[in-house]
Write a protein that holds these residues in place. Structure first.
Motif, mmCIF file in Angstrom:
data_model
loop_
_atom_site.group_PDB
_atom_site.id
_atom_site.type_symbol
_atom_site.label_atom_id
_atom_site.label_comp_id
_atom_site.label_asym_id
_atom_site.label_seq_id
_atom_site.Cartn_x
_atom_site.Cartn_y
_atom_site.Cartn_z
ATOM 1 N N ALA A 91 0.917 -1.226 -0.174
ATOM 2 C CA ALA A 91 0.038 -0.019 0.277
ATOM 3 C C ALA A 91 0.862 1.287 0.000
ATOM 4 C CB ALA A 91 -0.928 0.108 1.303
ATOM 5 N N SER A 95 1.600 4.460 -2.988
ATOM 6 C CA SER A 95 1.158 5.613 -2.325
ATOM 7 C C SER A 95 2.172 6.619 -3.252
ATOM 8 C CB SER A 95 1.118 5.990 -0.981
ATOM 9 O OG SER A 95 0.284 4.949 -0.694
ATOM 10 N N ASP A 161 -3.830 5.374 1.239
ATOM 11 C CA ASP A 161 -3.891 3.967 0.851
ATOM 12 C C ASP A 161 -3.467 3.027 2.070
ATOM 13 O OD1 ASP A 161 -4.103 3.870 -2.084
ATOM 14 O OD2 ASP A 161 -2.655 5.131 -2.016
ATOM 15 N N TYR A 225 -2.258 -5.547 -1.441
ATOM 16 C CA TYR A 225 -2.800 -4.354 -1.630
ATOM 17 C C TYR A 225 -2.968 -4.192 -3.332
ATOM 18 C CZ TYR A 225 -4.646 0.426 -1.250
ATOM 19 O OH TYR A 225 -5.202 1.509 -1.273
ATOM 20 N N LEU A 226 -4.047 -3.901 -3.732
ATOM 21 C CA LEU A 226 -4.103 -3.790 -5.328
ATOM 22 C C LEU A 226 -4.784 -2.432 -5.510
ATOM 23 C CD1 LEU A 226 -4.087 -4.835 -8.245
ATOM 24 C CD2 LEU A 226 -6.477 -5.796 -7.817
ATOM 25 N N LYS A 227 -4.278 -1.545 -6.284
ATOM 26 C CA LYS A 227 -4.689 -0.204 -6.256
ATOM 27 C C LYS A 227 -5.115 -0.003 -7.939
ATOM 28 C CE LYS A 227 -3.403 4.566 -5.412
ATOM 29 N NZ LYS A 227 -2.544 5.233 -4.846
ATOM 30 N N ARG A 229 -6.199 2.953 -10.443
ATOM 31 C CA ARG A 229 -6.058 4.270 -10.692
ATOM 32 C C ARG A 229 -5.961 4.912 -12.135
ATOM 33 N NH1 ARG A 229 0.261 4.748 -8.004
ATOM 34 N NH2 ARG A 229 0.762 2.600 -9.196
ATOM 35 N N ALA A 237 -6.625 6.334 -5.653
ATOM 36 C CA ALA A 237 -7.271 5.036 -6.047
ATOM 37 C C ALA A 237 -8.745 5.464 -6.494
ATOM 38 C CB ALA A 237 -7.394 3.951 -4.894
ATOM 39 N N SER A 240 -9.463 0.317 -4.468
ATOM 40 C CA SER A 240 -8.355 -0.484 -4.015
ATOM 41 C C SER A 240 -8.754 -1.522 -2.917
ATOM 42 C CB SER A 240 -7.305 0.422 -3.151
ATOM 43 O OG SER A 240 -7.676 0.992 -2.096
ATOM 44 N N THR A 313 -12.007 -5.597 -8.414
ATOM 45 C CA THR A 313 -10.690 -5.243 -7.842
ATOM 46 C C THR A 313 -10.500 -6.425 -6.655
ATOM 47 O OG1 THR A 313 -11.184 -2.955 -8.274
ATOM 48 C CG2 THR A 313 -9.403 -3.390 -6.484
#
Ligand SMILES: Cc1cc2nc3c(=O)[nH]c(=O)nc-3n(C[C@H](O)[C@H](O)[C@H](O)COP(=O)(O)OP(=O)(O)OC[C@H]3O[C@@H](n4cnc5c(N)ncnc54)[C@H](O)[C@@H]3O)c2cc1C
Ligand code: SF4
Length: 325
Positions: A91, A95, A161, A225-227, A229, A237, A240, A313
């Protein structure tokens, strides 16, 4: 920028003694100074807290302890964090930019203000910046705005995040104010906007965040952690997912799930966690367990895509951790 007094206290006591009406604490300054230049925030006194002893990244029986002044880059690169809690380092990696992560503190990250464009533009109505003035986003540009936890007063997303990862891990925040020290679960620290969106959290006047503790969770080694964007270089995000899975023999024993980019605060999904437990670790399970993740969502003109994006997601993040087909 308006004129202000400046001081750099050397102790917690001195910081609290110097704080008062109209004062603001300065850590990395990557949010505060921006907002002062825009005259969104106009503190009369700025207290630079960087000399305070709010450092340290340590692990013991109580969990992982991180001081509020640890820089984001130091936390994400720390071997203990990378090995034991990959969801936190991932995360943080996703960021802002490397330069910002070198400067920005963990405490400041958790207390950063929303990125809603109207909040940052003093020529527009914004209930969060100026209570009672209205909300320009509800009928304006709102692609990035929240679909969960919104109100008729505000639909701004919480921008952090790492807060999403920390909420999934049951993190406890350490605070210190004029009345002494206390702890608050991060999940209940952030408030829903309701009709008072300018009151964003449960911090009392002049209280400082001194650090936080992530409780022990052996199986957090299997977490990510999947973001999603708009651009990959750096951006906030659209949706996320912070997920951790406890797997045994292709079965899910337990799960932790939280979402970002969709809620007015980091959004824990306990219903999804319950629907995952004691099921086979397969994409079919992930699809069915996340089917109701966006229930209760209220979309705006520009973000009707978010409920589906949130579900996808979550499924992608879970599949990346465990697929027992
Ligand atoms: C271009 C850009 C892109 C970004 N992208 C992302 C992103 O993708 N994801 C993400 O999560 N963040 C992102 N950020 C936000 C960034 O992570 C925050 O600005 C940063 O973490 C804030 O930390 P800081 O130490 O600089 O805080 P500061 O700016 O010093 O402070 C922020 C706020 O917290 C208060 N504060 C700070 N420390 C304490 C404390 N210990 N106790 C009490 N109050 C305190 C300050 O008074 C201020 O109100 C981005 C920022 C920029 C400018
Ligand atoms: S969504 Fe919230 S922060 Fe944005 S303009 Fe409306 S009240 Fe202000």
């Amino acid at each position: 920028m308006r004129p202000y007094e400046f001081a750099a206290p050397r102790s917690l006591r001195e910081a609290l003694d110097r704080a008062g009406d109209g004062s603001a604490y300065l850590a990395g300054g990557t949010t505060l100074v921006d907002l002062m230049k825009l005259e969104v925030l106009t503190p009369s006194r700025v207290l630079d807290i960087n000399r305070l002893p709010l450092h340290g990244i340590t692990l013991d029986d109580q969990g992982l302890h991180i001081g509020a002044l640890e820089r984001m880059s130091d936390v994400t690169e720390h071997p203990l964090v990378r090995e034991r809690y990959p969801v936190i380092s991932r995360a943080l990696d996703l960021s802002a930019s490397q330069q910002l992560r070198n400067m920005a503190s963990m405490g400041g990250n958790l207390l950063q203000r929303t990125r809603c464009g109207y909040f940052r533009d003093v020529s527009t109505p914004c209930n969060r910046r100026e209570p009672g003035s209205g909300c320009a986003a509800l009928d304006g540009v709102n692609r990035h705005h929240a679909i969960l936890g919104t109100s008729d007063s505000c639909a701004a997303t919480h921008p952090s995040d790492v807060a999403v990862a920390l909420v999934a891990l049951d993190t406890v925040l350490h605070l210190h104010g004029p009345e002494g020290a206390r702890t608050v679960p991060l999940d209940t620290f952030y408030r829903l906007p309701g009709d008072t969106p300018h009151i964003e959290n449960r911090l009392r006047p002049n209280e400082l965040v001194t650090g936080f503790t992530v409780p022990p969770l052996g199986w957090a080694t299997r977490s990510t952690y999947l973001k999603i964007r708009d651009r990959q270089s750096y951006d906030f995000a659209l949706a996320s997912a912070a997920v951790a899975l406890h797997l045994r023999g292709g079965h899910i024993v337990a799960a932790r799930v939280a979402a970002g980019g969709v809620g007015t605060r980091p959004w824990r999904l306990t219903g999804v966690e319950a629907a995952l437990a004691d099921r086979p670790a397969t994409p079919a399970t992930y699809q069915s367990a996340t089917a109701h993740a966006a229930d209760g969502a209220r979309t705006l003109s520009g973000n009707a895509f978010k409920p589906e994006l949130l579900r996808r997601t979550l499924v992608r993040a879970l599949t990346s951790l465990g697929d027992a087909r």
